[in-house]
Design a protein around this motif. Structure first.
Motif, PDB file in Angstrom:
ATOM      1  N   LEU A  48       0.816  -6.728  -7.780  1.00 46.87           N
ATOM      2  CA  LEU A  48       0.348  -5.397  -8.150  1.00 46.87           C
ATOM      3  C   LEU A  48       1.068  -4.297  -7.363  1.00 46.87           C
ATOM      4  O   LEU A  48       1.342  -3.222  -7.910  1.00 46.87           O
ATOM      5  N   ASP A  49       1.382  -4.554  -6.098  1.00 45.96           N
ATOM      6  CA  ASP A  49       2.115  -3.554  -5.317  1.00 45.96           C
ATOM      7  C   ASP A  49       3.507  -3.303  -5.910  1.00 45.96           C
ATOM      8  O   ASP A  49       3.982  -2.160  -5.936  1.00 45.96           O
TER       9      ASP A  49
ATOM     10  N   ILE B 103      -3.192   1.292 -12.104  1.00 41.70           N
ATOM     11  CA  ILE B 103      -2.166   0.440 -12.716  1.00 41.70           C
ATOM     12  C   ILE B 103      -2.780  -0.862 -13.210  1.00 41.70           C
ATOM     13  O   ILE B 103      -2.432  -1.360 -14.287  1.00 41.70           O
ATOM     14  N   LYS B 104      -3.719  -1.406 -12.443  1.00 37.35           N
ATOM     15  CA  LYS B 104      -4.386  -2.647 -12.866  1.00 37.35           C
ATOM     16  C   LYS B 104      -5.125  -2.435 -14.188  1.00 37.35           C
ATOM     17  O   LYS B 104      -5.089  -3.290 -15.083  1.00 37.35           O
TER      18      LYS B 104
ATOM     19  N   THR C 205      -2.714  -8.965  -8.872  1.00 37.39           N
ATOM     20  CA  THR C 205      -3.068  -9.328  -7.498  1.00 37.39           C
ATOM     21  C   THR C 205      -2.277  -8.509  -6.487  1.00 37.39           C
ATOM     22  O   THR C 205      -1.053  -8.424  -6.581  1.00 37.39           O
ATOM     23  N   LYS C 206      -2.961  -7.919  -5.528  1.00 35.11           N
ATOM     24  CA  LYS C 206      -2.279  -7.155  -4.490  1.00 35.11           C
ATOM     25  C   LYS C 206      -1.553  -8.101  -3.532  1.00 35.11           C
ATOM     26  O   LYS C 206      -1.981  -9.237  -3.318  1.00 35.11           O
ATOM     27  N   LYS C 207      -0.484  -7.604  -2.958  1.00 38.24           N
ATOM     28  CA  LYS C 207       0.315  -8.411  -2.032  1.00 38.24           C
ATOM     29  C   LYS C 207      -0.525  -8.936  -0.879  1.00 38.24           C
ATOM     30  O   LYS C 207      -0.367 -10.091  -0.459  1.00 38.24           O
ATOM     31  N   GLU C 208      -1.428  -8.109  -0.370  1.00 38.85           N
ATOM     32  CA  GLU C 208      -2.228  -8.520   0.783  1.00 38.85           C
ATOM     33  C   GLU C 208      -3.050  -9.765   0.469  1.00 38.85           C
ATOM     34  O   GLU C 208      -3.316 -10.585   1.362  1.00 38.85           O
ATOM     35  N   LYS C 209      -3.452  -9.940  -0.786  1.00 36.39           N
ATOM     36  CA  LYS C 209      -4.217 -11.124  -1.168  1.00 36.39           C
ATOM     37  C   LYS C 209      -3.342 -12.380  -1.134  1.00 36.39           C
ATOM     38  O   LYS C 209      -3.800 -13.460  -0.770  1.00 36.39           O
TER      39      LYS C 209
END
Length: 205
Positions: free
Chosen positions: A106-107, A190-191, A139-143
């Motif tokens: 997602l990032d 964006i998601k 999915t965000k990068k942090e996840k």
């Protein structure tokens, strides 16, 4: 675990860099009992040497077939070299006998939307493009990093991603903080665009 942006076939090949994104994606695919192989692109740099060693060790430990290519690293200016690398990466990945998974998240999608907006029109990274699938765009990068850390998975951080010599990296490392101050919900925005796209496809629109 991860909400996927597209269906993943049983047999796939993952573009594996050794970073937390692709390492998390590889382990997820193995854990979901898919028949997975990996492809690694060596850019002829010291960073790629280290990444290649890690990727080889990971694939050996998981009994994942690995193919790789070494790209040219000298004789061209940086801009020309980046263009050459991009073309040869896709030429290499296009040789896959099954769908290719990339670990875009997602990032990445937010950065691309900002980048493309600055050039006239905000665009989404395609979830599916020909033989390429990007199932982790929700999915965000942090996840993905958290997944690696929680599972004690090894990964390599490419320090060149901390530089600001390329537009996308400049957005990531200098502009993103200000963009999120203006709109803290940018990732959700964006998601939602992806979720609407997915829902429209289900409705047959």
């Amino acid at each position: 675990m991860f909400k996927l942006s597209c269906k993943i076939p049983r047999k796939v090949e993952i573009a594996l860099s050794g970073g937390p994104d692709s390492v998390a994606a590889l382990y997820f695919l193995k854990k979901s009992r898919r028949d997975v192989s990996a492809a690694f692109v060596h850019h002829g740099t010291e960073t790629s040497d280290r990444s290649h060693m890690l990727v080889t060790a990971i694939c050996n430990s998981l009994d994942v077939p690995l193919r790789y290519i070494r790209l040219p690293s000298v004789g061209q200016d940086r801009k020309g070299l980046e263009a050459t690398w991009r073309k040869e990466r896709y030429d290499f990945l296009d040789q896959s006998e099954c769908p290719v998974i990339t670990a875009h998240h997602l990032d990445d999608a937010v950065e691309w939307w900002i980048f493309s907006s600055l050039h006239g029109e905000g665009k989404l990274i395609p979830r599916i493009r020909g033989n390429y699938l990007r199932p982790f765009l929700l999915t965000k990068k942090e996840k993905l990093v958290e997944y690696c850390d929680n599972q004690n998975l090894p990964y390599y951080i490419d320090k060149t991603n901390l530089l600001i010599d390329r537009p996308r990296v400049l957005i990531r490392n200098k502009m993103m903080y200000d963009c999120l101050k203006i709109n803290p919900g940018l990732h959700k925005t964006i998601k939602k665009k992806y979720l609407k796209e997915i829902e429209d496809e289900r409705q047959g629109w």
